[in-house]
Design a protein around this motif. Sequence first.
Motif, mmCIF file in Angstrom:
data_model
loop_
_atom_site.group_PDB
_atom_site.id
_atom_site.type_symbol
_atom_site.label_atom_id
_atom_site.label_comp_id
_atom_site.label_asym_id
_atom_site.label_seq_id
_atom_site.Cartn_x
_atom_site.Cartn_y
_atom_site.Cartn_z
ATOM 1 N N LEU A 33 -11.263 -2.647 -7.712
ATOM 2 C CA LEU A 33 -11.356 -3.747 -8.683
ATOM 3 C C LEU A 33 -12.402 -3.413 -9.754
ATOM 4 C CD1 LEU A 33 -10.055 -6.483 -9.037
ATOM 5 C CD2 LEU A 33 -11.822 -7.493 -7.601
ATOM 6 N N ALA A 34 -13.552 -2.919 -9.312
ATOM 7 C CA ALA A 34 -14.614 -2.558 -10.259
ATOM 8 C C ALA A 34 -14.109 -1.483 -11.225
ATOM 9 C CB ALA A 34 -15.848 -2.082 -9.507
ATOM 10 N N ALA A 35 -13.374 -0.512 -10.714
ATOM 11 C CA ALA A 35 -12.862 0.570 -11.566
ATOM 12 C C ALA A 35 -11.914 -0.002 -12.626
ATOM 13 C CB ALA A 35 -12.155 1.625 -10.716
ATOM 14 N N ASP A 36 -11.114 -1.002 -12.246
ATOM 15 C CA ASP A 36 -10.148 -1.609 -13.181
ATOM 16 C C ASP A 36 -10.832 -2.315 -14.352
ATOM 17 O OD1 ASP A 36 -8.022 -0.782 -11.737
ATOM 18 O OD2 ASP A 36 -7.544 -2.728 -10.847
ATOM 19 N N PHE A 37 -12.084 -2.772 -14.136
ATOM 20 C CA PHE A 37 -12.782 -3.551 -15.176
ATOM 21 C C PHE A 37 -13.944 -2.787 -15.792
ATOM 22 C CE2 PHE A 37 -10.344 -6.678 -12.951
ATOM 23 C CZ PHE A 37 -10.034 -7.647 -13.891
ATOM 24 N N ALA A 38 -14.085 -1.489 -15.446
ATOM 25 C CA ALA A 38 -15.275 -0.725 -15.851
ATOM 26 C C ALA A 38 -15.382 -0.580 -17.369
ATOM 27 C CB ALA A 38 -15.257 0.645 -15.186
ATOM 28 N N ASP A 39 -14.258 -0.700 -18.070
ATOM 29 C CA ASP A 39 -14.314 -0.569 -19.542
ATOM 30 C C ASP A 39 -14.916 -1.817 -20.190
ATOM 31 O OD1 ASP A 39 -11.959 -1.882 -18.566
ATOM 32 O OD2 ASP A 39 -11.158 -1.863 -20.598
ATOM 33 N N LEU A 40 -15.106 -2.883 -19.418
ATOM 34 C CA LEU A 40 -15.603 -4.140 -20.006
ATOM 35 C C LEU A 40 -17.101 -4.351 -19.806
ATOM 36 C CD1 LEU A 40 -12.781 -6.674 -19.064
ATOM 37 C CD2 LEU A 40 -13.089 -5.397 -21.180
ATOM 38 N N GLY A 41 -17.746 -3.511 -19.001
ATOM 39 C CA GLY A 41 -19.187 -3.710 -18.777
ATOM 40 C C GLY A 41 -19.670 -2.960 -17.560
ATOM 41 N N GLU A 42 -20.913 -3.278 -17.182
ATOM 42 C CA GLU A 42 -21.574 -2.607 -16.064
ATOM 43 C C GLU A 42 -21.106 -3.256 -14.762
ATOM 44 O OE1 GLU A 42 -23.626 -0.010 -16.485
ATOM 45 O OE2 GLU A 42 -23.803 0.053 -14.295
#
Length: 276
Positions: free
Chosen positions: A160-169
């Motif tokens: 899940l974190a990898a899927d949203f990594a482009d949006l922030g830390e």
Amino acid sequence: MTDRYCVFGHPVGHSKSPAIHSAFAEQTDEALEYTAIEPPLEGFSATWRAFVDAGGRGANVTAPFKEEAYRLCDALTPRAKRAGAVNTLIRQADGLTRGDTTDGAGLVGDLRRRGVRLAGARILVLGAGGAVRGVLEPLLAEAPACLHVANRTAAKAEALAADFADLGEVTGGGFEALEGPYDLVINGTSASLGGELPPLPEGLFVAGASAYDMMYGAEPTVFLRWADERGAATIDGLGMLVGQAAESFMLWRGVRPDVAPVLETLRRGLQAMPET
Ligand code: NDP
């Protein structure tokens, strides 16, 4: 003819959405009818089409149909695409169905109303299911210093974190590797439903931290009691529920209802409920 809306769920008898939307309609002077419909488990798409054919203008979607609702849409908002789930269906003037998800906006709106600082905050989110996927984008849009997702199944949090990594830390992991402190801890697991507490370490909260449980009930959840004992300010998910409904209402009617009085009425109703 009165504009028709509904909530689809299975089961749906417990849903507070008809009461919330009827209160919004009264408050904003919008003429509409809002009911609860329970499609058969294998018949959600057909039930939506029948509702539209009978003049339905839009619907809320709750468990277990949010992913199927996503798949039946002709058009999706960017946030619904990211979430992979839809809780709001809108029948457009051209007859096509547009899908959106308002759970995350409901959560962020509730946190704002409660004066919880998000910009620059260290945020921990527990859980990596559908509800958490739906709130990560709006939380990251508030520019926290960092956002960590911890889940019983660590691999799901990491993915899940990898899927949203482009949006922030944003990072992900298991409960065993968890280390505080955080300014805000949000429980998005369904552990509270069974009265369980995820295995959380001491030292999770900074002084003045907030703890939020997406679940709500007449009594504080076990997570909120645990957080309260450790000095955090506690908030349950009733405001998120009313907030997501207000966002859906806005999408359908172009009018933003006032959340506070409806939330207050629901809260009084919850507290008046007999113990089961
Ligand atoms: P999902 O079934 O998609 O995900 C459940 C999550 O909870 C998973 O991360 C799962 O971990 C974790 N989990 C389940 N049991 C335990 C346990 N005993 N200990 C630790 N972790 C556990 O559910 P949703 O994401 O749809 O919903 C989560 C919660 O959010 C529910 O309580 C729901 O009521 C609430 N919610 C509230 C809303 C509101 O408006 N207030 C809106 C939407 C949801 P694993 O991956 O390891 O299985």
